[in-house]
Design a protein around this motif. Sequence first.
Motif, short mmCIF file in Angstrom:
data_model
loop_
_atom_site.label_atom_id
_atom_site.label_comp_id
_atom_site.label_asym_id
_atom_site.label_seq_id
_atom_site.Cartn_x
_atom_site.Cartn_y
_atom_site.Cartn_z
N PRO A 1 -7.86 7.37 20.75
CA PRO A 1 -7.64 6.32 19.54
C PRO A 1 -9.11 6.00 18.91
N ILE A 2 -9.15 6.83 17.73
CA ILE A 2 -10.03 5.82 16.83
C ILE A 2 -9.43 5.39 15.67
N TYR A 3 -8.59 5.66 15.67
CA TYR A 3 -7.67 4.59 14.28
C TYR A 3 -7.42 2.88 14.54
N SER A 4 -7.58 2.45 13.18
CA SER A 4 -7.05 1.39 13.75
C SER A 4 -5.43 1.06 13.06
N TRP A 5 -5.38 -0.50 13.04
CA TRP A 5 -4.30 -0.89 11.94
C TRP A 5 -3.95 -2.10 11.64
N VAL A 6 -3.38 -2.56 11.34
CA VAL A 6 -3.37 -4.10 10.83
C VAL A 6 -1.67 -4.39 11.69
N VAL A 7 -1.81 -5.99 11.98
CA VAL A 7 -0.42 -6.14 12.91
C VAL A 7 -0.11 -7.32 11.36
N HIS A 8 0.98 -6.98 10.56
CA HIS A 8 0.96 -8.39 9.74
C HIS A 8 2.63 -9.05 10.20
N SER A 9 2.08 -11.20 10.63
CA SER A 9 3.28 -10.90 11.59
C SER A 9 4.08 -12.53 10.34
N ARG A 10 4.88 -12.88 10.78
CA ARG A 10 4.97 -13.82 9.89
C ARG A 10 5.63 -14.69 10.59
N LYS A 11 5.61 -16.22 10.83
CA LYS A 11 6.08 -17.20 12.08
C LYS A 11 6.84 -16.43 13.23
N ASP A 12 5.07 -16.42 14.24
CA ASP A 12 5.54 -15.03 14.84
C ASP A 12 6.70 -14.31 15.20
N GLN A 13 7.04 -13.71 13.81
CA GLN A 13 7.71 -12.35 13.73
C GLN A 13 6.99 -11.09 13.03
N VAL A 14 7.05 -9.76 13.70
CA VAL A 14 6.26 -9.03 13.27
C VAL A 14 7.07 -8.44 12.20
N VAL A 15 6.42 -8.34 10.74
CA VAL A 15 7.09 -7.82 9.26
C VAL A 15 6.74 -6.31 9.36
N ARG A 16 5.12 -5.65 9.49
CA ARG A 16 5.45 -4.13 9.37
C ARG A 16 3.76 -4.24 9.62
N LEU A 17 3.55 -2.96 10.14
CA LEU A 17 2.07 -2.24 10.87
C LEU A 17 1.50 -1.98 9.27
N ILE A 18 0.15 -1.86 9.14
CA ILE A 18 -0.05 -1.40 8.44
C ILE A 18 -1.54 -0.64 8.54
N SER A 19 -1.43 1.01 8.17
CA SER A 19 -2.50 1.88 8.93
C SER A 19 -3.88 1.86 8.16
N ARG A 20 -4.73 1.82 9.08
CA ARG A 20 -6.66 2.32 8.47
C ARG A 20 -6.69 0.92 7.52
N LEU A 21 -6.05 -0.02 7.76
CA LEU A 21 -7.29 -1.00 7.89
C LEU A 21 -8.11 -1.89 9.04
N ARG A 22 -9.56 -2.10 8.74
CA ARG A 22 -10.39 -2.73 8.90
C ARG A 22 -10.52 -3.94 8.98
N VAL A 23 -11.47 -4.88 10.31
CA VAL A 23 -11.86 -5.86 9.60
C VAL A 23 -12.23 -5.68 8.47
N ALA A 24 -13.74 -4.79 7.79
CA ALA A 24 -14.40 -5.13 6.77
C ALA A 24 -13.46 -4.87 5.47
N ASP A 25 -11.76 -4.87 5.61
CA ASP A 25 -10.96 -4.34 4.05
C ASP A 25 -10.40 -5.41 4.56
N LEU A 26 -10.19 -6.20 4.96
CA LEU A 26 -9.86 -7.58 4.74
C LEU A 26 -10.28 -9.11 4.40
#
Length: 334
Positions: free
Chosen positions: A223-248
Motif C-alpha cells: 500500500p501507498i494509499y491513505s484515508w481518513v477514518v471519520h468517527s463520531r462518538k466512537d462510531q465510524v461514520v465513513r472512510l474518506i480516501s486520499r486524504l493525508r495529514v497535510a490536507d487536514l
Amino acid sequence: MKKFLFGILLLLGISCMDTTSKDNPQLSFYYWKTTFALDQVERETLKNLEVRKLYIRYFDVGLKNGAAVPITPIVFKDAVPLLEVVPVIYIKNDVVLSGQLDVKKFAHQLVDFVQQINDRNNIDSQEIQLDCDWTLTSKERFFALIEQLRKETDMKISVTIRLHQVKFASKTGVPNVDRGVLMYYNMGRIASDSLNSIYDRQIAQKYTSGLKDYPLPLDYALPIYSWVVHSRKDQVVRLISRLRVADLTQQAYIRQSGENQFTVEKEIEAFGFVFQAGDILKVESIAPAQLKEMTTDLYQASGKTPKEIILYDLNSKNITTYDQEIFKEMVRRK
C-alpha cells in the motif's frame, strides 16, 4: 592469452550482472480509478521507475435483481502507455454465492466484456486478474469459475490472495491459477482507536508463517494509499480516501490532537462532507520505512524473491508523498 583471459572474465562479469538483475522484482502499479487519464506525475513515474506492467481495474461485478452485472466499467480518456496491461475484475462475494449464477455463462460474459474494452482501446492483454475475497462457503463456486475461465480464454489467470487465505490454505483452498498476488494491506479493524487498519506489523506476522509452504507462486501488493477514518462518538461514520495529514492541517476548525488524529471544533463542510463539532478524524497512511519493513519481512518469511511488487495505487497524490528512491530500494536485493 591475456586477451582471451580478459574476454572470459568480461563474459563472467556480464553473466553475474544479469543474474543479479534477474533476482530483483519488477515494480508495477495498480490503477484503480473509473476513468483512465494519466497526469504528468503519473506518466513520469511509470517512465522513471521503468514500469513494464499496469494492473487496471476494468470493472466491478455486483448483483442487480439477482443477476450479475458490471459496475462502473473503466472509461479510457487517454491511450495506455506502451506497457503490458492486466485487466482486474473485482467480484463481490455475494455474486459467487448467488443461487442464480450460471458459472459457465458468467465466465463467458467476463471474458467477452474484457475483450470488448480491449478492442475499443487497442489493448492486447496476456492475463486477467480476479479480485475476490472468497470464503469457505463460496470457494467451490469461485474455483469452478476459474476452471470455466480457463476454457474461455488462453490468457493467464491470476487472483488476489488475502493473508488469512495463506495461513488457512488447507481450509480456504488454493485456486488453480497461474499465480497469486498477496494483498499485504487492510489488515486491521477500521475503528476510531489509534491503530492503523491499513498495516499492522504484529498482525501481519501472525499470518506470514504459511508463505514458505504456500504452493502458488506469489507476488506482493503493497500500500501507498491513505484515508481518513471519520468517527463520531466512537462510531465510524465513513472512510474518506486520499486524504493525508497535510490536507487536514490546512482546514480551519479542524485541530490536530495527536500525531495522526484531528478533532473538529465546529460544524463545517469540507472535502465534500459535513462534519460536526467533536468528530474525530484519524489519518491512516504508510511511512517510507514501513514499505521497506514490509519487503524485508516478506522476503524472510517466504524465503523467496517475488517476480513483482505491485504498488496500490498509481495516483499522483500517493506518489508525491514518497521519494521515489524508496520504491527502487524496495525491489533492490542486496
